[in-house]
Write an enzyme that holds these catalytic residues in place. Structure first.
Site: not given
Length: 170
Positions: A44, A87
């Site tokens: 990700s 993230k």
């Protein structure tokens, strides 16, 4: 003679136990309140971070500075509390966020027609941040579960320390 030797052994064991407990307490407090090391898994955050990168993170900055857009953070997953996610913060409290409206996979597979693209504009609520992975096409993030509370943030990434050939501040 034997009694003195037994006393010496017990005395050394007691000293060893004291140092071991002190070291364990210092290590625990350091990793819990100052910072720690994190092993990345998953795609990700590519191309910024790759699987098996080791990151140095810190937990002190939340006391003297606010999280900012662009910070890479480690947080408790809002959909699975036993998992951590890595993230990038895209927006903080009060900032406007415009993103593609996600479509459930079931809805896309049920209709054979291409789904129409729709944009959603909203503001990040107070006490929350909007996070996204750098690999937009392969990241489950705020686009799917919405903004996350600041309380879920565990630490801020300072730098990548492994592999050594890619040592860099983030």
């Amino acid at each position: 003679m034997k009694m003195g030797m037994g006393y010496t052994v017990l005395s050394r064991l007691r000293t060893l136990a004291r140092y071991t407990i002190a070291y364990a307490c210092i290590t625990h407090c350091t990793f819990e309140y100052v910072g720690d090391f994190v092993l990345c898994k998953g795609p990700s955050m590519e191309p910024t971070l790759f699987s098996d990168n080791v990151l140095l993170t810190e937990r002190l900055s939340k006391y003297w500075r606010k999280y900012q857009s662009g910070d890479i953070i480690i947080a408790v997953s809002p959909v699975n509390a036993s998992q951590y996610i890595c993230k990038r913060i895209v927006a903080v409290s009060g900032e406007k966020i415009t993103t593609l409206k996600p479509h459930p996979i079931e809805a896309e597979s049920a209709s054979k027609q291409p789904s129409e693209i729709s944009m959603v504009t909203d503001y990040v609520p107070h006490g929350c941040v909007w996070i996204e992975g750098d690999n937009k096409s392969n990241s489950s993030d705020s686009r799917y579960y919405g903004p996350i509370p600041l309380g879920l943030i565990r630490s801020r990434v300072v730098c990548r320390i492994w592999p050594l050939s890619e040592l860099t501040g983030l």
